[in-house]
Design an enzyme around this catalytic site. Structure first.
Site, short mmCIF file in Angstrom:
data_model
loop_
_atom_site.label_atom_id
_atom_site.label_comp_id
_atom_site.label_asym_id
_atom_site.label_seq_id
_atom_site.Cartn_x
_atom_site.Cartn_y
_atom_site.Cartn_z
N HIS A 25 0.85 -1.20 0.00
CA HIS A 25 0.00 0.00 0.00
C HIS A 25 0.88 1.25 0.00
O HIS A 25 2.12 1.12 0.02
CB HIS A 25 -1.02 0.00 1.15
CG HIS A 25 -0.43 -0.11 2.53
ND1 HIS A 25 0.37 0.86 3.07
CD2 HIS A 25 -0.54 -1.06 3.49
CE1 HIS A 25 0.71 0.52 4.30
NE2 HIS A 25 0.18 -0.66 4.57
N HIS A 28 3.81 1.55 2.55
CA HIS A 28 5.05 0.85 2.18
C HIS A 28 5.77 1.63 1.07
O HIS A 28 7.00 1.74 1.07
CB HIS A 28 4.76 -0.55 1.63
CG HIS A 28 3.96 -1.45 2.53
ND1 HIS A 28 2.80 -2.07 2.13
CD2 HIS A 28 4.16 -1.82 3.80
CE1 HIS A 28 2.33 -2.80 3.12
NE2 HIS A 28 3.13 -2.67 4.15
N CYS A 133 0.98 -9.71 20.76
CA CYS A 133 0.15 -9.19 19.66
C CYS A 133 0.63 -9.84 18.38
O CYS A 133 1.79 -9.66 17.98
CB CYS A 133 0.26 -7.66 19.54
SG CYS A 133 -0.49 -7.08 17.99
N CYS A 136 1.75 -7.36 15.59
CA CYS A 136 3.09 -6.79 15.78
C CYS A 136 4.14 -7.88 15.80
O CYS A 136 5.33 -7.58 15.67
CB CYS A 136 3.22 -6.07 17.12
SG CYS A 136 2.25 -4.61 17.30
N CYS A 150 -3.46 -4.18 22.16
CA CYS A 150 -2.18 -3.75 21.61
C CYS A 150 -2.22 -2.25 21.34
O CYS A 150 -3.17 -1.75 20.75
CB CYS A 150 -1.91 -4.51 20.29
SG CYS A 150 -0.69 -3.68 19.26
N HIS A 153 -2.19 -1.80 17.27
CA HIS A 153 -3.29 -2.34 16.46
C HIS A 153 -4.65 -2.26 17.13
O HIS A 153 -5.67 -2.57 16.51
CB HIS A 153 -2.98 -3.79 16.05
CG HIS A 153 -1.79 -3.88 15.16
ND1 HIS A 153 -0.51 -4.06 15.63
CD2 HIS A 153 -1.68 -3.73 13.81
CE1 HIS A 153 0.34 -4.06 14.62
NE2 HIS A 153 -0.34 -3.84 13.50
N LYS A 301 -3.74 5.94 11.26
CA LYS A 301 -2.66 5.28 10.53
C LYS A 301 -3.26 4.48 9.38
O LYS A 301 -4.26 3.82 9.54
CB LYS A 301 -1.89 4.34 11.47
CG LYS A 301 -0.79 3.56 10.78
CD LYS A 301 -0.02 2.74 11.81
CE LYS A 301 1.04 1.90 11.13
NZ LYS A 301 0.61 0.55 10.81
N LYS A 304 -4.34 -1.75 6.87
CA LYS A 304 -5.58 -2.51 7.00
C LYS A 304 -5.85 -2.89 8.44
O LYS A 304 -6.96 -2.77 8.93
CB LYS A 304 -5.51 -3.74 6.11
CG LYS A 304 -5.78 -3.36 4.68
CD LYS A 304 -6.11 -4.53 3.82
CE LYS A 304 -6.49 -4.02 2.45
NZ LYS A 304 -5.91 -4.82 1.38
O1 ME8 Z 1 6.96 -4.17 10.29
N1 ME8 Z 1 2.72 5.33 6.88
O2 ME8 Z 1 6.59 -4.98 8.16
P1 ME8 Z 1 5.31 -4.16 7.69
C1 ME8 Z 1 4.03 5.28 6.60
N2 ME8 Z 1 8.16 -7.00 8.60
N3 ME8 Z 1 4.72 4.13 6.48
C2 ME8 Z 1 4.06 2.99 6.64
C3 ME8 Z 1 2.67 2.96 6.93
C4 ME8 Z 1 2.01 4.22 7.04
N4 ME8 Z 1 0.72 4.33 7.30
N5 ME8 Z 1 2.30 1.69 7.02
C5 ME8 Z 1 3.41 0.93 6.80
C6 ME8 Z 1 7.20 -4.95 9.39
N6 ME8 Z 1 4.46 1.71 6.56
C7 ME8 Z 1 8.33 -5.93 9.50
C8 ME8 Z 1 9.62 -5.19 9.24
S1 ME8 Z 1 12.28 -5.11 9.03
C9 ME8 Z 1 13.54 -6.06 9.54
C10 ME8 Z 1 10.85 -6.03 9.42
C11 ME8 Z 1 5.83 1.27 6.27
O3 ME8 Z 1 4.90 -4.81 6.42
C12 ME8 Z 1 6.82 1.79 7.32
O4 ME8 Z 1 8.12 1.74 6.77
O5 ME8 Z 1 4.33 -4.05 8.79
C13 ME8 Z 1 6.71 0.74 8.40
O6 ME8 Z 1 7.82 0.76 9.29
C14 ME8 Z 1 6.67 -0.52 7.55
O7 ME8 Z 1 5.88 -0.14 6.39
C15 ME8 Z 1 6.05 -1.71 8.25
O8 ME8 Z 1 5.92 -2.74 7.30
#
Ligand code: ME8
Length: 511
Positions: A25, A28, A133, A136, A150, A153, A301, A304
């Site tokens: 999304h 990311h 959680c 997380c 959490c 979330h 935030k 989903k």
């Molecule tokens: O946490 N605004 O993966 P994840 C800005 N797999 N950035 C956002 C966002 C938002 N609303 N939502 C997501 C994980 N992001 C782990 C990481 S690393 C060794 C392991 C971005 O798929 C932002 O960079 O939940 C956030 O830190 C990341 O997606 C979380 O991705």
């Protein structure tokens, strides 16, 4: 570490590896685009860049998503990982590597790094009981919970009791404090460094790093009833890709210039746990972290599991084109604080900066050169007032890119574009007779376009190459080397300038 003078240092830049329980999304995309733009800027500086992204494929959350989809965990992970890969291709992300935590190279690196920490006495067995959680993939202590839910979330946590291996995080409090206090570049912007310091100062408990309750993970090499807890496998991806345990020369080359981009939700893991794990494995070079806030829609935030509709990057690209979306994402949201994501703001930015300013400048100049200079771009005047504007814009943009502030860097770059437009409005070359006077004005305008175009390549890799060709420059804008390419006087003159379709036609939202 990294260079501003084109001396050719290395620069290793990473995004988080995204969970495959969700599809890509714009949240990311935001992190990935910022990392991409900074990687591209460093390539312009002549640095040797390794830009890594990828997917995080183990853990309970992914296992459950696969169960719901009726797929094996690996098949499910492969399908979603491919969606991330194609989203990044669509957005023209210039990653050099894409890591999946299910790859063999990663299993080997995780086992090597954690075995080192184990041999060094920083991992021990014990029983764990706590509130977990699944979203997380993290345990919380009671104080962290909000109404039993959490804090991130807002969903109920699950009570778990397990035999676990523990990591002696508590042993690293002093070294982490010293690192965070002494190194202003450890975590930027500074507010996040203070947040990490706050976590360390509150006191660090040892953390559980293995699970027996699930099998979807990387086996603990010295006790194969256990798999490593997903976060301790995931963080190591960065070391895997740099060559840890496989190629020491590669690892030594890349690791000292590691820059992690991430959202504030995973600051604790990257700013406290990860550096401690590195120290436990005997790696004393710690990475630099670049942390940003959340993109919010109406204050919530955007994800989903947070209950807000996720927006796919493809929808945005359909509307604004790849470069339109890239530019607006980088320019509209300052890197650091939370920021509102709004469709209207993208439309406004697209029209003001791209259609009316950059696109308009390129079109206007090509048209006048066609009419008054026989379609051949004249050379610039070495003493033009625009030269000062270009120098200032470059100095400000370079500082901002180095500080990982793409929005500020693009603002500085667009000041040059605007000044070039104003210069044309003041001189009105379209009213002049063909001759030396109009040649000077057009040569200066072309030179401003040339410099701004190179500086804009990190944000708009496609549109800038179109403009580069239109003004008759050979090769590619992205192949130029800074700071030389920003020095006034580089436009050769005597080259053909093409009039073409508008690069950014004004955007009219469908009513
Ligand atoms: O946490 N605004 O993966 P994840 C800005 N797999 N950035 C956002 C966002 C938002 N609303 N939502 C997501 C994980 N992001 C782990 C990481 S690393 C060794 C392991 C971005 O798929 C932002 O960079 O939940 C956030 O830190 C990341 O997606 C979380 O991705």
């Amino acid at each position: 570490m990294s260079s501003t003078d084109g001396s050719g240092s290395t620069f290793f830049v990473t995004t988080p590896i995204y969970y495959v329980n969700d599809v890509p999304h714009v949240g990311h995309a935001y992190t990935t685009l910022n990392a991409d733009a900074v990687a591209r800027w460093h390539r312009l500086l002549g640095d040797e860049v390794l830009f890594l992204t990828g997917t995080d494929e183990h853990g309970l959350k992914v296992q459950r998503a696969a169960d719901e989809a009726g797929l094996t965990a690996l098949d499910h992970a492969t399908a979603t990982s491919d969606r991330f890969r194609s989203a990044w291709e669509m957005l023209n992300i210039s990653n050099d590597d894409f890591i999946r935590t299910t790859e063999e190279r990663h299993h080997l690196a995780v086992q090597a790094l954690l075995s080192k920490a184990y041999d060094n006495g920083y991992i021990y067995a014990d029983t764990y009981e706590g509130d977990y959680c699944v979203s997380c993939e993290a345990y919380y202590v009671e104080d962290d919970l909000v109404d039993g839910n959490c804090p991130i979330h807002k969903r109920p946590v699950e009570h778990m009791v397990e035999d676990n291996y523990f990591f002696k995080l508590s042993a690293f409090a002093d070294q982490l404090t010293e690192w965070l206090e002494a190194d202003a570049h450890s975590i930027r912007p500074t507010g996040y460094r203070n947040e990490a310091l706050g976590i360390v100062r509150q006191g660090l408990d040892d953390v559980s790093i293995s699970r027996t309750s699930i099998s979807w993970g990387i086996p603990v090499p010295w006790d194969t009833d256990h798999v490593f807890y997903v976060w301790y496998d995931a963080l190591i991806n960065y070391a895997t890709a740099a060559g840890y345990g496989a190629d020491d020369a590669d690892f030594d080359k890349w690791w000292p210039t590691t820059h992690h981009f991430l959202g504030k939700d995973i600051l604790r893991f990257h700013g406290v746990y990860w550096p401690a794990m590195l120290l436990a494995a005997g790696i004393t070079d710690l990475p630099e972290l670049h942390v940003h806030g959340f993109l919010l829609i109406g204050g919530e935030k955007m994800s989903k599991s947070g209950g807000v509709t996720a927006i796919g990057p493809a929808e945005m690209v359909d509307e604004f084109g790849v470069d339109g979306f890239r530019y607006a994402m980088l320019r509209n949201h300052s890197f650091g604080p939370d920021s509102d994501f709004s469709y209207e703001a993208i439309v406004e930015r697209f029209n003001s900066d791209l259609a009316n300013t950059y696109g308009n400048l390129v079109s206007r100049v090509a048209t006048v050169v066609g009419k008054k200079c026989g379609g051949i771009g004249p050379a610039p005047d070495p003493d033009a007032t625009l030269a000062t504007a270009a120098r200032t814009a470059y100095a400000e943009a370079a500082t901002a890119w180095e500080a990982v502030q793409p929005s500020v860097a693009l603002d500085a770059t667009w000041r040059l574009v605007r000044e070039a437009n104003e210069y044309l409005a003041e001189n009105e070359p379209w009213k002049m007779e063909a001759g030396p006077e109009v040649d000077v004005v057009m040569g200066n305008a072309l030179e401003a376009i040339r410099i701004a175009t190179v500086m804009a390549t990190p944000a708009m890799p496609e549109a800038t190459e179109i403009a580069w060709k239109r003004i008759g420059m050979p090769g590619l804008a992205a192949e130029q080397r800074l700071p030389d390419a920003a020095v006034w006087g580089g436009y050769p003159g005597g080259v053909p300038v093409e009039v073409g379709d508008p690069i950014f036609p004004r955007f009219k939202p469908a009513s």
